[in-house]
Design a protein around this motif. Structure first.
Motif, PDB file in Angstrom:
ATOM      1  N   ALA A 115     -10.389   7.762   2.077  1.00 49.52           N
ATOM      2  CA  ALA A 115      -9.927   7.594   0.699  1.00 49.52           C
ATOM      3  C   ALA A 115     -11.083   7.726  -0.291  1.00 49.52           C
TER       4      ALA A 115
ATOM      5  N   VAL B  48       1.092   4.164  -2.893  1.00 45.86           N
ATOM      6  CA  VAL B  48       0.957   5.601  -2.612  1.00 45.86           C
ATOM      7  C   VAL B  48       2.155   6.349  -3.169  1.00 45.86           C
ATOM      8  N   TRP B  49       3.336   5.815  -2.939  1.00 44.26           N
ATOM      9  CA  TRP B  49       4.553   6.447  -3.427  1.00 44.26           C
ATOM     10  C   TRP B  49       4.552   6.508  -4.955  1.00 44.26           C
TER      11      TRP B  49
ATOM     12  N   GLY C  52       0.822  -1.217   0.000  1.00 41.00           N
ATOM     13  CA  GLY C  52       0.000   0.000   0.000  1.00 41.00           C
ATOM     14  C   GLY C  52       0.849   1.256   0.000  1.00 41.00           C
ATOM     15  N   ILE C  53       1.899   1.285   0.811  1.00 46.62           N
ATOM     16  CA  ILE C  53       2.782   2.457   0.848  1.00 46.62           C
ATOM     17  C   ILE C  53       3.515   2.616  -0.478  1.00 46.62           C
TER      18      ILE C  53
ATOM     19  N   GLY D 164      -3.567   3.017  -2.792  1.00 45.03           N
ATOM     20  CA  GLY D 164      -2.634   2.656  -1.736  1.00 45.03           C
ATOM     21  C   GLY D 164      -3.270   2.719  -0.357  1.00 45.03           C
ATOM     22  N   ILE D 165      -4.073   3.751  -0.103  1.00 46.67           N
ATOM     23  CA  ILE D 165      -4.757   3.876   1.191  1.00 46.67           C
ATOM     24  C   ILE D 165      -5.804   2.777   1.330  1.00 46.67           C
TER      25      ILE D 165
ATOM     26  N   ASN E  82     -11.069  15.140  -5.243  1.00 52.90           N
ATOM     27  CA  ASN E  82      -9.848  15.371  -5.997  1.00 52.90           C
ATOM     28  C   ASN E  82      -9.488  16.847  -5.948  1.00 52.90           C
TER      29      ASN E  82
ATOM     30  N   GLY F 276       2.074   7.035  -6.837  1.00 48.86           N
ATOM     31  CA  GLY F 276       1.207   8.081  -7.355  1.00 48.86           C
ATOM     32  C   GLY F 276      -0.277   7.854  -7.169  1.00 48.86           C
ATOM     33  N   ASP F 277      -0.749   6.640  -7.038  1.00 45.89           N
ATOM     34  CA  ASP F 277      -2.186   6.395  -6.871  1.00 45.89           C
ATOM     35  C   ASP F 277      -2.492   6.278  -5.378  1.00 45.89           C
ATOM     36  N   TRP F 278      -2.649   7.436  -4.730  1.00 43.86           N
ATOM     37  CA  TRP F 278      -2.780   7.445  -3.279  1.00 43.86           C
ATOM     38  C   TRP F 278      -4.070   6.790  -2.807  1.00 43.86           C
ATOM     39  N   ARG F 279      -5.146   6.921  -3.565  1.00 48.03           N
ATOM     40  CA  ARG F 279      -6.412   6.308  -3.136  1.00 48.03           C
ATOM     41  C   ARG F 279      -6.314   4.783  -3.093  1.00 48.03           C
TER      42      ARG F 279
END
Length: 108
Positions: A100, A43-44, A39-40, A51-52, A105, A46-49
């Protein structure tokens, strides 16, 4: 009598062969950590949603495992009593998933 006590003490002093992880909960704990790491990484990337959501799924899975596994098999998933551990893990997972989904946006 004295020799029996010495023999029992000698048996207790010899450590049993250790298995890694020593409980099924320890193996599941490593799995939850791996899901969190993925998940981290997402997020790193670019797709933070996404990953969260992955982090939230790992926490909810850990809560479910904590409810299902007995205390002696829960490994590092067991911190306090079973109900409190499950509520904290599940609550954090649900909160992350909710955030999330609901954060709009941002422009730019």
């Amino acid at each position: 009598m004295h020799e029996e006590l010495e023999a029992a003490a000698a048996e207790a002093a010899e450590p049993d062969e250790r298995r890694y992880p020593s409980t099924i909960g320890g193996a599941f704990y490593l799995l939850v950590l791996a899901v969190g790491g993925v998940g981290i990484a997402v997020v790193w990337g670019g797709d933070w949603r996404l990953g969260i959501r992955c982090l939230a799924a790992g926490l909810c899975f850990a809560a479910l495992l904590r409810l299902v596994l007995p205390g002696r098999d829960a490994g590092m998933l067991a911190v306090r009593n079973r109900f409190l551990d499950a509520v904290v893990l599940g609550g954090l997972g649900a909160a992350l998933f909710f955030l999330a989904q609901t954060i709009p946006n941002q422009p730019g």
